[in-house]
Design a protein around this motif. Structure first.
Motif, PDB file in Angstrom:
ATOM      1  N   THR A 297       2.636 -12.007  -2.223  1.00 39.28           N
ATOM      2  CA  THR A 297       2.606 -12.878  -1.057  1.00 39.28           C
ATOM      3  C   THR A 297       3.765 -13.874  -1.087  1.00 39.28           C
ATOM      4  N   PHE A 298       4.172 -14.281  -2.278  1.00 42.90           N
ATOM      5  CA  PHE A 298       5.343 -15.156  -2.421  1.00 42.90           C
ATOM      6  C   PHE A 298       6.564 -14.456  -1.831  1.00 42.90           C
ATOM      7  N   GLN A 299       6.724 -13.166  -2.130  1.00 40.08           N
ATOM      8  CA  GLN A 299       7.848 -12.396  -1.609  1.00 40.08           C
ATOM      9  C   GLN A 299       7.755 -12.236  -0.094  1.00 40.08           C
ATOM     10  N   PHE A 300       6.523 -12.131   0.435  1.00 40.70           N
ATOM     11  CA  PHE A 300       6.341 -12.052   1.887  1.00 40.70           C
ATOM     12  C   PHE A 300       6.886 -13.312   2.556  1.00 40.70           C
ATOM     13  N   LEU A 301       6.521 -14.476   2.025  1.00 40.96           N
ATOM     14  CA  LEU A 301       6.987 -15.731   2.603  1.00 40.96           C
ATOM     15  C   LEU A 301       8.494 -15.903   2.442  1.00 40.96           C
ATOM     16  N   GLU A 302       9.028 -15.478   1.294  1.00 40.49           N
ATOM     17  CA  GLU A 302      10.473 -15.545   1.094  1.00 40.49           C
ATOM     18  C   GLU A 302      11.195 -14.655   2.101  1.00 40.49           C
ATOM     19  N   GLY A 303      10.615 -13.492   2.383  1.00 38.60           N
ATOM     20  CA  GLY A 303      11.190 -12.604   3.388  1.00 38.60           C
ATOM     21  C   GLY A 303      11.166 -13.231   4.769  1.00 38.60           C
ATOM     22  N   ARG A 304      10.074 -13.912   5.081  1.00 38.26           N
ATOM     23  CA  ARG A 304       9.983 -14.594   6.376  1.00 38.26           C
ATOM     24  C   ARG A 304      11.045 -15.694   6.486  1.00 38.26           C
ATOM     25  N   ARG A 305      11.301 -16.389   5.388  1.00 35.13           N
ATOM     26  CA  ARG A 305      12.303 -17.453   5.424  1.00 35.13           C
ATOM     27  C   ARG A 305      13.704 -16.894   5.676  1.00 35.13           C
ATOM     28  N   LYS A 306      13.947 -15.663   5.228  1.00 36.57           N
ATOM     29  CA  LYS A 306      15.234 -15.022   5.486  1.00 36.57           C
ATOM     30  C   LYS A 306      15.347 -14.556   6.930  1.00 36.57           C
TER      31      LYS A 306
ATOM     32  N   ASP B 119       9.882  -3.734   0.985  1.00 39.22           N
ATOM     33  CA  ASP B 119      10.068  -2.655   0.018  1.00 39.22           C
ATOM     34  C   ASP B 119      10.123  -3.153  -1.424  1.00 39.22           C
ATOM     35  N   ASN B 120       9.866  -4.431  -1.652  1.00 38.11           N
ATOM     36  CA  ASN B 120       9.812  -4.929  -3.024  1.00 38.11           C
ATOM     37  C   ASN B 120       8.747  -4.187  -3.815  1.00 38.11           C
ATOM     38  N   LEU B 121       9.007  -3.997  -5.093  1.00 39.53           N
ATOM     39  CA  LEU B 121       8.105  -3.202  -5.926  1.00 39.53           C
ATOM     40  C   LEU B 121       6.698  -3.797  -5.987  1.00 39.53           C
TER      41      LEU B 121
ATOM     42  N   THR C 168       0.994  -3.412  12.038  1.00 37.99           N
ATOM     43  CA  THR C 168       2.432  -3.306  12.273  1.00 37.99           C
ATOM     44  C   THR C 168       3.166  -3.291  10.932  1.00 37.99           C
ATOM     45  N   LEU C 169       4.475  -3.168  10.996  1.00 36.95           N
ATOM     46  CA  LEU C 169       5.285  -3.178   9.773  1.00 36.95           C
ATOM     47  C   LEU C 169       5.168  -4.500   9.029  1.00 36.95           C
ATOM     48  N   TRP C 170       4.751  -5.561   9.714  1.00 37.33           N
ATOM     49  CA  TRP C 170       4.618  -6.873   9.089  1.00 37.33           C
ATOM     50  C   TRP C 170       3.250  -7.108   8.483  1.00 37.33           C
ATOM     51  N   ASP C 171       2.366  -6.155   8.591  1.00 36.49           N
ATOM     52  CA  ASP C 171       1.001  -6.295   8.101  1.00 36.49           C
ATOM     53  C   ASP C 171       0.952  -5.922   6.620  1.00 36.49           C
ATOM     54  N   MET C 172       0.759  -6.917   5.757  1.00 37.18           N
ATOM     55  CA  MET C 172       0.713  -6.644   4.322  1.00 37.18           C
ATOM     56  C   MET C 172      -0.442  -5.728   3.948  1.00 37.18           C
TER      57      MET C 172
ATOM     58  N   GLU D  93       1.254   1.272   0.366  1.00 38.84           N
ATOM     59  CA  GLU D  93       2.276   2.311   0.416  1.00 38.84           C
ATOM     60  C   GLU D  93       2.986   2.419  -0.931  1.00 38.84           C
ATOM     61  N   PRO D  94       3.482   3.585  -1.320  1.00 39.66           N
ATOM     62  CA  PRO D  94       3.517   4.838  -0.575  1.00 39.66           C
ATOM     63  C   PRO D  94       2.283   5.732  -0.782  1.00 39.66           C
ATOM     64  N   PHE D  95       1.308   5.248  -1.541  1.00 36.30           N
ATOM     65  CA  PHE D  95       0.174   6.106  -1.896  1.00 36.30           C
ATOM     66  C   PHE D  95      -0.817   6.283  -0.740  1.00 36.30           C
ATOM     67  N   GLN D  96      -0.929   5.259   0.111  1.00 33.04           N
ATOM     68  CA  GLN D  96      -1.812   5.334   1.274  1.00 33.04           C
ATOM     69  C   GLN D  96      -1.005   4.886   2.489  1.00 33.04           C
TER      70      GLN D  96
END
Length: 437
Positions: free
Chosen positions: A24-33, A18-20, A216-220, A226-229
């Motif tokens: 991709t950096f944020q995706f990897l940081e999320g995976r690390r969490k 849900d980051n604004l 899936t929800l993990w598919d960037m 989102e939320p436009f499409q």
């Protein structure tokens, strides 16, 4: 829209979704969490320290270095057709992971994917499948040469006809480059960067996200729009939203490359903090054009026009190539009981008539999509060798391999944007289960 709940067993809501900016950096940081890798590399429930192997990795250091601290189970399984990497793993073992894995995808030795991979390995034994074929390299370099010639012609003649040809060639080149950035590091993957999009970002958003967890929800490639499409079902889409989504769809395609370019350089300066060769590649075309145009500003204007049209063509092909249709699984649909990774992968993709019959069309239009998802590091030209192994394994596991026409998938993308119905989706058949109110 609120937080969604995945219908894929064990798949939790990913941090960073849900980051604004959704970089991709944020995706990897999320995976690390989320992944419980404890600062190491996780495969299944084991933790490995690959630090000393980074520079020795035959596929290039980038794949290993940027996935540190994440669960690489799916990436490890599907990126290595050879059995050698599995035999090397024990020497890097550190300890068992504490947290359970977030993903229930399986790679059972007697399951669909493992059996298919074994047969594919046999089918490819007489070719160097670790490297692209001569045919693919000639096609890529030929289109690259034509692209360069066309941008020069566009700068000289300022013709809309030439500009359209140039945009089409740049699109084809970008899609062809996608074949190469899946592989070990090579100069042809940088053809992709000419589109303003980043080959590094796409190695994350496309290869490590979309390819491993499609639809899936993990598919960037789902949530970046989102939320436009919104292609996920069961999210109470109103009639007004559907009208908006349809109207916005072509606009999204037109500007997507520019938005990705802006995020690319924001992320580069603020998050990665490291400039690479690939980051100056996008400006090669306008610089070249400036030598032939009446002024540098004229060259920039023409370049922006080329990028706009190329962005539209690229994303039109990408969004209608294989994944979005009411008869294709999307998170929110009822998931199959067997969570074999290969079966889950095929539930989220369909192949196309005509496109899949030609190496050139497959390379330039995201063709042979099912096989490509199962064997992402194998050159498209070699995928045809695996067709019999694919058919045999699908027959053994009762998987429907019916192809769609391109027109069916084009229509299906819009039908999927409007779909609220939840389905029991698997390659054996489909039926409407319920409708959200």
């Amino acid at each position: 829209m609120g937080k969604l709940k995945s219908t894929v067993p064990g798949l939790a809501y990913p941090s960073g979704r849900d980051n604004l900016l959704k970089t991709t950096f944020q995706f990897l940081e999320g995976r690390r969490k989320d992944d419980g890798a404890e600062g190491l590399w996780r495969i299944q429930d084991n933790l490995y320290d690959l630090e000393d192997f980074v520079k020795k990795h035959p596929g290039g250091a980038e794949w290993i270095s940027m996935t540190k601290g994440t669960d690489i189970t799916e990436a490890f399984e599907v990126h290595h057709l050879s059995e050698k990497p599995e035999r090397l793993l024990p020497k890097f073992f550190v300890r068992k992971a504490v947290a359970p894995r977030m993903m229930a995808y399986t790679f059972d030795p007697n399951g669909f994917y493992k059996k298919f991979k074994e047969r594919a390995r046999e089918a490819l034994k007489n070719v160097d499948y670790h490297n692209p074929s001569v045919k693919s390299k000639l096609i890529a370099d030929g289109i690259a040469t034509l692209t360069i010639a066309s941008v020069i012609a566009c700068a000289i003649f300022k013709s809309w006809v030439v500009l359209v040809i140039c945009a089409l060639l740049l699109t084809w080149l970008s899609i062809i480059a996608h074949n190469f950035f899946h592989m070990r590091d090579n100069f042809r993957m940088y053809y992709f960067d000419l589109s303003l999009m980043s080959s590094k970002d796409w190695r994350i958003s496309h290869v490590l996200s979309h390819h491993l967890y499609p639809n899936t929800l993990w598919d960037m490639e789902i949530y970046i729009f989102e939320p436009f499409q919104n292609w996920l079902p069961g999210t109470n889409k109103s009639a007004l939203y559907i009208i908006w989504a349809f109207l916005f769809n072509p606009i999204a395609m037109l500007v997507a490359c520019f938005l990705q370019g802006l995020k690319r350089y924001y992320s580069l300066l603020v998050e990665w903090k490291k400039v690479e060769f690939r980051d100056v590649v996008p400006f090669a075309l306008p610089v070249l054009m400036s030598f032939f145009a009446s002024s540098p500003w004229e060259a920039v204007k023409l370049w922006l026009c080329i990028l706009s049209l190329s962005s539209f063509i690229f994303h039109f092909i990408g969004l209608t190539a294989a994944h979005h249709h009411p008869d294709i699984f999307h998170d929110g649909d009822i998931c199959r009981q067997d969570p074999d990774w290969g079966l889950m992968e095929l539930d989220a993709v369909r192949d196309r008539y005509v496109i899949d019959d030609s190496t050139f069309l497959a390379l330039t239009n995201f063709g042979l999509h099912g096989l490509h998802h199962l064997l992402p590091t194998v050159d498209h030209d070699y995928l045809e060798l695996c067709q019999q192994a694919f058919r045999d394994t699908c027959r053994e596991f009762g998987v429907d391999i019916k192809q769609f026409s391109s027109w069916e998938l084009i229509k299906g993308q819009y039908q999927q944007l409007a779909r609220n119905q939840i389905k029991a989706n698997h390659r054996g058949g489909f039926h409407i289960k319920e409708k959200c109110n």
